[in-house]
Design a protein around this motif. Structure first.
Motif, short mmCIF file in Angstrom:
data_model
loop_
_atom_site.label_atom_id
_atom_site.label_comp_id
_atom_site.label_asym_id
_atom_site.label_seq_id
_atom_site.Cartn_x
_atom_site.Cartn_y
_atom_site.Cartn_z
N MET A 236 -9.69 85.89 23.59
CA MET A 236 -8.49 86.73 23.66
C MET A 236 -7.62 86.27 24.82
O MET A 236 -8.10 85.55 25.72
N PRO A 237 -6.35 86.68 24.85
CA PRO A 237 -5.51 86.41 26.02
C PRO A 237 -6.01 87.18 27.23
O PRO A 237 -6.67 88.22 27.11
N TRP A 238 -5.68 86.71 28.42
CA TRP A 238 -6.13 87.36 29.65
C TRP A 238 -5.60 88.79 29.78
O TRP A 238 -6.19 89.62 30.48
N ASP A 239 -4.47 89.12 29.14
CA ASP A 239 -3.91 90.47 29.30
C ASP A 239 -4.39 91.44 28.21
O ASP A 239 -3.89 92.55 28.10
N ASP B 239 -7.32 74.51 16.30
CA ASP B 239 -6.29 75.45 15.86
C ASP B 239 -6.64 76.88 16.21
O ASP B 239 -5.76 77.73 16.37
N THR B 240 -7.94 77.17 16.32
CA THR B 240 -8.37 78.53 16.62
C THR B 240 -7.83 78.98 17.97
O THR B 240 -7.22 80.05 18.09
N SER C 108 -3.73 81.79 21.51
CA SER C 108 -2.68 81.68 22.54
C SER C 108 -1.32 82.11 22.02
O SER C 108 -0.51 82.67 22.75
N ALA C 109 -1.08 81.84 20.72
CA ALA C 109 0.21 82.17 20.11
C ALA C 109 0.29 83.63 19.69
O ALA C 109 1.34 84.05 19.17
N GLY C 110 -0.78 84.40 19.86
CA GLY C 110 -0.74 85.81 19.52
C GLY C 110 -1.01 86.13 18.06
O GLY C 110 -0.72 87.24 17.61
N VAL C 111 -1.56 85.17 17.31
CA VAL C 111 -1.84 85.40 15.88
C VAL C 111 -2.96 86.42 15.70
O VAL C 111 -2.96 87.23 14.80
N GLY C 112 -3.94 86.39 16.56
CA GLY C 112 -5.08 87.29 16.50
C GLY C 112 -6.13 86.84 17.49
O GLY C 112 -5.89 85.93 18.30
N LEU C 113 -7.29 87.46 17.47
CA LEU C 113 -8.40 87.05 18.30
C LEU C 113 -9.34 86.18 17.47
O LEU C 113 -9.18 86.08 16.26
#
Length: 316
Positions: free
Chosen positions: A175-178, A223-224, A229-234
């Motif tokens: 997941m993203p850090w935020d 790609d995962t 990183s692009a916010g598509v999902g976890l």
């Protein structure tokens, strides 16, 4: 210089189509257009005077002659490729190349470490990057000698391959850090079910009830992480995937009670001496790489947290 015996392209196309029984999928695998593959198969049938496939608008099936030739051709290609490698080795044309199929998620680090472990052997490990769907096909068709596969991101392995475990590592929710869960040291499986996930590999690869997936499917491991990183999902990934996390803004949080297994697979009857040495080296390298990761706090990028020691000598 190719590792394949020259002049066998039509035979190899026949083997791929016989395995896929679908012109579109076989053509994509061979990097050909569908009409080009159809013409190649038709020319091969004319040359040998046999009809190998029953074709209709809905299906492709092997004829009786096609089934008989499949066994012969599979054996012949293996003998030709292995024989060419042996002749080159005896002629001093270089060390025996052992081709290793892999998808990433830390497997590049494992192969690099294995190469150092077997550096004293008369062989060379040659990595071949591919996507999830092609790994077992590459092995079956003799395009690689062995492969590093991540379980359970693929369905049950077929009976026609041998396997050995190289490493078992925690499965992480990436997941993203935020993200609200990013500060956690671990998450429960039930919490994963509340997130929208990027599908990775086979649909049967994660038979966990309640998981929700976005429409996007990652065909390649790299790609995962880019999609997260692009916010598509976890995403669900083995912890070794942190080696591939170019974007340091991702967090890898272990999922309680869920592991990923790195498996080395090879075909029975493969060149035993070189492949066995490669398998031993890959298994040892997998264990050592996993041990390095266990010393790094979850979410810390390994290349910034660990100094790689020199590999130990391979076991006899």
């Amino acid at each position: 210089m190719s590792d394949r015996f020259p002049g066998t392209e039509k035979v190899r196309s026949f083997l791929v189509l016989a395995d896929e029984l679908h012109f579109g999928r076989a053509a994509r695998y061979l990097h050909l257009s569908q009409p080009a593959l159809s013409q190649q198969i038709a020319a091969f049938e004319r040359e040998i005077g046999l009809r190998l496939f029953h074709r209709s608008t809905r299906s492709v099936r092997l004829t009786e002659a096609g089934r008989d030739l499949l066994a012969v051709a599979t054996s012949a290609i293996s003998v030709l490729d292995t024989g060419l490698a042996d002749v080159r080795r005896r002629a001093g044309a270089g060390r025996r190349a052992v081709r290793i199929g892999h998808v990433g998620w830390g497997t590049g680090q494992v192969i690099a470490r294995a190469a150092r472990l077997v550096a004293h052997e008369p062989m060379q490990l040659v990595p071949t990057y591919t996507n999830f769907g092609n790994q077992l096909n590459q092995l079956r068709h003799g395009q690689v000698d062995t492969a590093l596969l991540w379980r359970p991101y693929l369905p049950k392995f077929p009976d026609d391959v041998e396997e050995a475990t190289a490493a078992v590592v925690p499965t992480c929710l990436v997941m993203p850090w935020d993200h609200p869960l990013a500060s956690r040291s671990s998450v429960a499986v039930a919490e994963v079910g509340a997130e929208r996930l990027i599908r990775v590999g086979s649909a049967e690869g994660f038979p966990v009830a309640g998981m929700r997936f976005v429409e996007h499917t990652a065909e390649y491991a790299v790609d995962t992480l880019a999609a997260v990183s692009a916010g598509v999902g976890l995403a669900l990934c083995p912890r070794l995937a942190e080696w591939d996390a170019v974007n340091r803004d991702l967090r890898f949080v272990p999922i309680e009670g869920m592991d990923s297994e790195l498996v080395v697979v090879w075909r029975p009857g493969a060149d035993s001496s070189a492949v066995c040495v490669a398998v031993r080296g890959l298994c040892q390298a997998g264990r050592e790489t996993a041990a390095l990761m266990s010393g790094s706090p979850a979410g810390a990028h390994p290349s910034g947290a660990i100094t790689l020691p020199a590999p130990s000598a391979p076991a006899d």
